[in-house]
Design a protein around this motif. Structure first.
Motif, PDB file in Angstrom:
ATOM      1  N   LEU A  10       0.821  -1.205   0.000  1.00 33.80           N
ATOM      2  CA  LEU A  10       0.000   0.000   0.000  1.00 33.80           C
ATOM      3  C   LEU A  10       0.860   1.261   0.000  1.00 33.80           C
ATOM      4  O   LEU A  10       0.626   2.182  -0.779  1.00 33.80           O
ATOM      5  N   VAL A  11       1.887   1.278   0.835  1.00 32.77           N
ATOM      6  CA  VAL A  11       2.743   2.456   0.957  1.00 32.77           C
ATOM      7  C   VAL A  11       3.602   2.659  -0.289  1.00 32.77           C
ATOM      8  O   VAL A  11       3.743   3.777  -0.782  1.00 32.77           O
ATOM      9  N   LEU A  12       4.170   1.575  -0.826  1.00 33.27           N
ATOM     10  CA  LEU A  12       5.130   1.706  -1.924  1.00 33.27           C
ATOM     11  C   LEU A  12       4.493   1.772  -3.317  1.00 33.27           C
ATOM     12  O   LEU A  12       5.026   2.437  -4.196  1.00 33.27           O
ATOM     13  N   ALA A  13       3.386   1.091  -3.513  1.00 37.71           N
ATOM     14  CA  ALA A  13       2.836   1.040  -4.869  1.00 37.71           C
ATOM     15  C   ALA A  13       1.315   1.084  -4.919  1.00 37.71           C
ATOM     16  O   ALA A  13       0.744   1.677  -5.828  1.00 37.71           O
ATOM     17  N   GLY A  14       0.664   0.466  -3.981  1.00 36.34           N
ATOM     18  CA  GLY A  14      -0.783   0.287  -4.045  1.00 36.34           C
ATOM     19  C   GLY A  14      -1.579   1.568  -4.096  1.00 36.34           C
ATOM     20  O   GLY A  14      -2.520   1.683  -4.878  1.00 36.34           O
ATOM     21  N   ILE A  15      -1.197   2.536  -3.290  1.00 39.44           N
ATOM     22  CA  ILE A  15      -1.960   3.781  -3.258  1.00 39.44           C
ATOM     23  C   ILE A  15      -1.892   4.494  -4.601  1.00 39.44           C
ATOM     24  O   ILE A  15      -2.889   5.023  -5.079  1.00 39.44           O
ATOM     25  N   TRP A  16      -0.716   4.476  -5.235  1.00 42.36           N
ATOM     26  CA  TRP A  16      -0.560   5.161  -6.526  1.00 42.36           C
ATOM     27  C   TRP A  16      -1.307   4.445  -7.635  1.00 42.36           C
ATOM     28  O   TRP A  16      -1.943   5.083  -8.481  1.00 42.36           O
ATOM     29  N   LEU A  17      -1.251   3.113  -7.630  1.00 43.64           N
ATOM     30  CA  LEU A  17      -2.012   2.354  -8.622  1.00 43.64           C
ATOM     31  C   LEU A  17      -3.514   2.574  -8.438  1.00 43.64           C
ATOM     32  O   LEU A  17      -4.243   2.775  -9.403  1.00 43.64           O
ATOM     33  N   ALA A  18      -3.955   2.525  -7.192  1.00 43.96           N
ATOM     34  CA  ALA A  18      -5.380   2.696  -6.919  1.00 43.96           C
ATOM     35  C   ALA A  18      -5.862   4.081  -7.339  1.00 43.96           C
ATOM     36  O   ALA A  18      -6.941   4.220  -7.914  1.00 43.96           O
ATOM     37  N   ILE A  19      -5.061   5.099  -7.079  1.00 42.78           N
ATOM     38  CA  ILE A  19      -5.431   6.455  -7.491  1.00 42.78           C
ATOM     39  C   ILE A  19      -5.539   6.533  -9.012  1.00 42.78           C
ATOM     40  O   ILE A  19      -6.489   7.105  -9.553  1.00 42.78           O
ATOM     41  N   GLY A  20      -4.586   5.938  -9.704  1.00 41.14           N
ATOM     42  CA  GLY A  20      -4.617   5.942 -11.171  1.00 41.14           C
ATOM     43  C   GLY A  20      -5.838   5.237 -11.729  1.00 41.14           C
ATOM     44  O   GLY A  20      -6.526   5.764 -12.615  1.00 41.14           O
ATOM     45  N   TYR A  21      -6.133   4.060 -11.192  1.00 41.63           N
ATOM     46  CA  TYR A  21      -7.315   3.333 -11.651  1.00 41.63           C
ATOM     47  C   TYR A  21      -8.597   4.073 -11.275  1.00 41.63           C
ATOM     48  O   TYR A  21      -9.574   4.067 -12.036  1.00 41.63           O
ATOM     49  N   ALA A  22      -8.635   4.717 -10.111  1.00 38.00           N
ATOM     50  CA  ALA A  22      -9.825   5.467  -9.704  1.00 38.00           C
ATOM     51  C   ALA A  22     -10.052   6.678 -10.611  1.00 38.00           C
ATOM     52  O   ALA A  22     -11.197   6.962 -10.994  1.00 38.00           O
ATOM     53  N   ILE A  23      -8.985   7.372 -10.968  1.00 36.75           N
ATOM     54  CA  ILE A  23      -9.123   8.508 -11.895  1.00 36.75           C
ATOM     55  C   ILE A  23      -9.649   8.023 -13.244  1.00 36.75           C
ATOM     56  O   ILE A  23     -10.551   8.632 -13.823  1.00 36.75           O
ATOM     57  N   ALA A  24      -9.114   6.903 -13.721  1.00 34.30           N
ATOM     58  CA  ALA A  24      -9.608   6.334 -14.978  1.00 34.30           C
ATOM     59  C   ALA A  24     -11.085   5.956 -14.844  1.00 34.30           C
ATOM     60  O   ALA A  24     -11.874   6.162 -15.773  1.00 34.30           O
ATOM     61  N   GLY A  25     -11.467   5.417 -13.694  1.00 33.55           N
ATOM     62  CA  GLY A  25     -12.863   5.057 -13.463  1.00 33.55           C
ATOM     63  C   GLY A  25     -13.778   6.266 -13.471  1.00 33.55           C
ATOM     64  O   GLY A  25     -14.879   6.220 -14.031  1.00 33.55           O
ATOM     65  N   ALA A  45      -8.985  -0.880  -8.869  1.00 32.41           N
ATOM     66  CA  ALA A  45      -8.399   0.022  -7.874  1.00 32.41           C
ATOM     67  C   ALA A  45      -8.470  -0.589  -6.480  1.00 32.41           C
ATOM     68  O   ALA A  45      -7.499  -0.538  -5.718  1.00 32.41           O
ATOM     69  N   ALA A  46      -9.598  -1.190  -6.151  1.00 32.00           N
ATOM     70  CA  ALA A  46      -9.732  -1.827  -4.838  1.00 32.00           C
ATOM     71  C   ALA A  46      -8.774  -3.007  -4.702  1.00 32.00           C
ATOM     72  O   ALA A  46      -8.183  -3.225  -3.639  1.00 32.00           O
ATOM     73  N   TYR A  47      -8.605  -3.759  -5.774  1.00 31.20           N
ATOM     74  CA  TYR A  47      -7.674  -4.898  -5.766  1.00 31.20           C
ATOM     75  C   TYR A  47      -6.236  -4.405  -5.659  1.00 31.20           C
ATOM     76  O   TYR A  47      -5.415  -4.996  -4.968  1.00 31.20           O
ATOM     77  N   ALA A  48      -5.922  -3.298  -6.323  1.00 29.30           N
ATOM     78  CA  ALA A  48      -4.568  -2.749  -6.298  1.00 29.30           C
ATOM     79  C   ALA A  48      -4.198  -2.229  -4.904  1.00 29.30           C
ATOM     80  O   ALA A  48      -3.025  -2.178  -4.561  1.00 29.30           O
ATOM     81  N   LEU A  49      -5.176  -1.854  -4.116  1.00 25.24           N
ATOM     82  CA  LEU A  49      -4.892  -1.382  -2.764  1.00 25.24           C
ATOM     83  C   LEU A  49      -4.435  -2.510  -1.841  1.00 25.24           C
ATOM     84  O   LEU A  49      -3.576  -2.307  -1.004  1.00 25.24           O
ATOM     85  N   TRP A  50      -5.020  -3.678  -1.980  1.00 25.20           N
ATOM     86  CA  TRP A  50      -4.828  -4.755  -1.013  1.00 25.20           C
ATOM     87  C   TRP A  50      -4.811  -6.107  -1.738  1.00 25.20           C
ATOM     88  O   TRP A  50      -5.722  -6.903  -1.607  1.00 25.20           O
ATOM     89  N   PRO A  51      -3.753  -6.418  -2.526  1.00 23.84           N
ATOM     90  CA  PRO A  51      -3.783  -7.611  -3.384  1.00 23.84           C
ATOM     91  C   PRO A  51      -3.462  -8.940  -2.693  1.00 23.84           C
ATOM     92  O   PRO A  51      -3.895  -9.986  -3.149  1.00 23.84           O
ATOM     93  N   PHE A  52      -2.677  -8.887  -1.620  1.00 25.17           N
ATOM     94  CA  PHE A  52      -2.281 -10.148  -0.986  1.00 25.17           C
ATOM     95  C   PHE A  52      -3.465 -10.763  -0.265  1.00 25.17           C
ATOM     96  O   PHE A  52      -4.174 -10.108   0.473  1.00 25.17           O
ATOM     97  N   GLY A  53      -3.692 -12.048  -0.514  1.00 25.57           N
ATOM     98  CA  GLY A  53      -4.815 -12.749   0.085  1.00 25.57           C
ATOM     99  C   GLY A  53      -6.060 -12.730  -0.773  1.00 25.57           C
ATOM    100  O   GLY A  53      -7.101 -13.234  -0.379  1.00 25.57           O
ATOM    101  N   ARG A  54      -5.951 -12.143  -1.963  1.00 16.65           N
ATOM    102  CA  ARG A  54      -7.084 -12.127  -2.889  1.00 16.65           C
ATOM    103  C   ARG A  54      -6.604 -12.604  -4.252  1.00 16.65           C
ATOM    104  O   ARG A  54      -5.428 -12.548  -4.563  1.00 16.65           O
ATOM    105  N   THR A  55      -7.539 -13.062  -5.051  1.00 19.24           N
ATOM    106  CA  THR A  55      -7.216 -13.555  -6.387  1.00 19.24           C
ATOM    107  C   THR A  55      -8.345 -13.200  -7.350  1.00 19.24           C
ATOM    108  O   THR A  55      -9.433 -12.819  -6.931  1.00 19.24           O
TER     109      THR A  55
END
Length: 133
Positions: A10-25, A45-55
């Motif tokens: 979340l700190v290193l990559a997830g927040i930025w990916l989620a923001i990008g996908y949310a803007i696109a949305g 975007a939701a998956y990009a925030l918290w990917p571990f433990g989900r598929t």
């Protein structure tokens, strides 16, 4: 361990990916005709925030419109997104300590390529998306 990896992600990559996908949305939803793509972007975007433990699992009940939409998505956005995930995972793999984060980045490729007709579910129960009946 999942929680620790998710927090680091979340700190290193997830927040930025989620923001990008949310803007696109948001852009897709404003354009009205692309609302299904906007909803898919929010799901990614939701998956990009918290990917571990989900598929990601494919919904067998997704119809032909999902296939047509995925073709349109693939041509205009999907392959660019997948390429971006591959390119950003390379430095993570090189850093050794970032290998789990690189794997998480690669896990985003299937849903970023073909998001319609895909569901994001808990890894412990990949059949949880099916309705009882």
């Amino acid at each position: 361990m999942r929680t620790l990896l998710n927090v680091i992600w979340l700190v290193l990559a997830g927040i930025w990916l989620a923001i990008g996908y949310a803007i696109a949305g948001i852009i897709c939803c404003v354009l009205i005709i692309t609302i299904p793509f906007g909803i898919a972007s929010f799901r990614i975007a939701a998956y990009a925030l918290w990917p571990f433990g989900r598929t990601v699992v494919r919904d067998p009940e997704a119809g032909c419109l999902s296939t047509v939409g995925n073709i349109i998505w693939f041509v205009f956005a999907g392959w660019w997104l997948a390429l971006g995930h591959v390119l950003t995972s390379i430095p993570l793999f090189i850093s050794i300590i970032g290998i789990p984060l690189g794997v998480a980045n690669l896990k985003l490729i299937p849903v970023s390529l073909l998001p319609l007709g895909a569901r994001i579910v808990d890894s412990d129960d990949p059949f949880s998306h099916r309705s009882a009946g």
